[in-house]
Design a protein around this motif. Sequence first.
Motif, mmCIF file in Angstrom:
data_model
loop_
_atom_site.group_PDB
_atom_site.id
_atom_site.type_symbol
_atom_site.label_atom_id
_atom_site.label_comp_id
_atom_site.label_asym_id
_atom_site.label_seq_id
_atom_site.Cartn_x
_atom_site.Cartn_y
_atom_site.Cartn_z
ATOM 1 N N GLU A 252 0.830 -1.201 0.000
ATOM 2 C CA GLU A 252 0.000 0.000 0.000
ATOM 3 C C GLU A 252 0.868 1.256 0.000
ATOM 4 N N ASP A 253 1.989 1.213 0.760
ATOM 5 C CA ASP A 253 2.916 2.355 0.771
ATOM 6 C C ASP A 253 3.446 2.633 -0.627
ATOM 7 N N MET A 254 3.843 1.570 -1.311
ATOM 8 C CA MET A 254 4.410 1.744 -2.652
ATOM 9 C C MET A 254 3.341 2.223 -3.634
ATOM 10 N N ASP A 255 2.120 1.723 -3.476
ATOM 11 C CA ASP A 255 1.021 2.174 -4.339
ATOM 12 C C ASP A 255 0.756 3.670 -4.139
ATOM 13 N N LYS A 256 0.767 4.109 -2.866
ATOM 14 C CA LYS A 256 0.535 5.533 -2.562
ATOM 15 C C LYS A 256 1.639 6.408 -3.139
ATOM 16 N N VAL A 257 2.882 5.955 -3.024
ATOM 17 C CA VAL A 257 4.005 6.741 -3.554
ATOM 18 C C VAL A 257 3.871 6.888 -5.064
ATOM 19 N N LEU A 258 3.588 5.798 -5.759
ATOM 20 C CA LEU A 258 3.458 5.872 -7.214
ATOM 21 C C LEU A 258 2.271 6.738 -7.610
ATOM 22 N N MET B 51 3.012 10.482 -7.537
ATOM 23 C CA MET B 51 4.005 11.023 -8.478
ATOM 24 C C MET B 51 3.320 11.668 -9.677
ATOM 25 N N LYS B 52 3.899 12.763 -10.167
ATOM 26 C CA LYS B 52 3.362 13.427 -11.350
ATOM 27 C C LYS B 52 3.652 12.576 -12.577
ATOM 28 N N THR B 53 2.636 12.361 -13.392
ATOM 29 C CA THR B 53 2.766 11.482 -14.551
ATOM 30 C C THR B 53 3.570 12.108 -15.679
ATOM 31 N N ASN B 54 3.453 13.396 -15.868
ATOM 32 C CA ASN B 54 4.074 14.039 -17.033
ATOM 33 C C ASN B 54 5.440 14.650 -16.715
ATOM 34 N N VAL C 231 7.583 8.305 -15.451
ATOM 35 C CA VAL C 231 6.632 7.831 -14.441
ATOM 36 C C VAL C 231 5.416 7.197 -15.115
ATOM 37 N N PHE C 232 5.020 7.728 -16.258
ATOM 38 C CA PHE C 232 3.863 7.190 -16.990
ATOM 39 C C PHE C 232 4.049 5.701 -17.273
ATOM 40 N N LEU C 233 5.276 5.291 -17.616
ATOM 41 C CA LEU C 233 5.549 3.888 -17.909
ATOM 42 C C LEU C 233 5.308 3.028 -16.671
ATOM 43 N N PHE C 234 5.832 3.482 -15.522
ATOM 44 C CA PHE C 234 5.636 2.712 -14.297
ATOM 45 C C PHE C 234 4.166 2.651 -13.908
#
Length: 172
Positions: A103-109, A112-115, A125-128
């Motif tokens: 859940e921590d990793m999901d929240k961090v991702l 994050m700004k996609t663009n 970041v969009f790829l991840f």
Amino acid sequence: MEEDYWRHHSSANWLTQGDSNTAFFHAFANGQRRKCAITNLTTDSGITVDEHELQAHIYDFYRSLMGARGEPSLFLLSPSMWHTIRHVSDEENNNLMLTFSGEDMDKVLASMKTNTAPGPDGFPVFLFKSFWHLTRPLIFAIANGFALGRVDIARLNLGVLSPFPKVVSGCP
């Protein structure tokens, strides 16, 4: 003016030929490698020019500098370097040693700004975010491996992650 001409000329060559598997690219890469190569070293026993002796000397130097497991480290900090107030308490140390939750990793991702621009690995970041369902277990295992001290850091430079080819096969 002549220097500017050749600088622009080399840029044009790189743009047209440099990013492909061309003779120009290989000549450029080999020139850079030769420029950065260590051809000889002066050691305690004299000048070393043999490639295997150079590799062995460099390996031994860094191994003794960093210390192998089970050997005492050459680098030590003085016990009085930091005031006792700044020492990490047992409770703080236990909190630092906690593993990551999914859940921590999901929240961090998600935060994050996609663009944004790609990171040091070259992936945006969009790829991840797009492939998180596929990459999540691997990244989760690596992050927790670091936290638990199970990842052999010495082997990190031995692998390269390339999930997507730069050029489609058969296309220039």
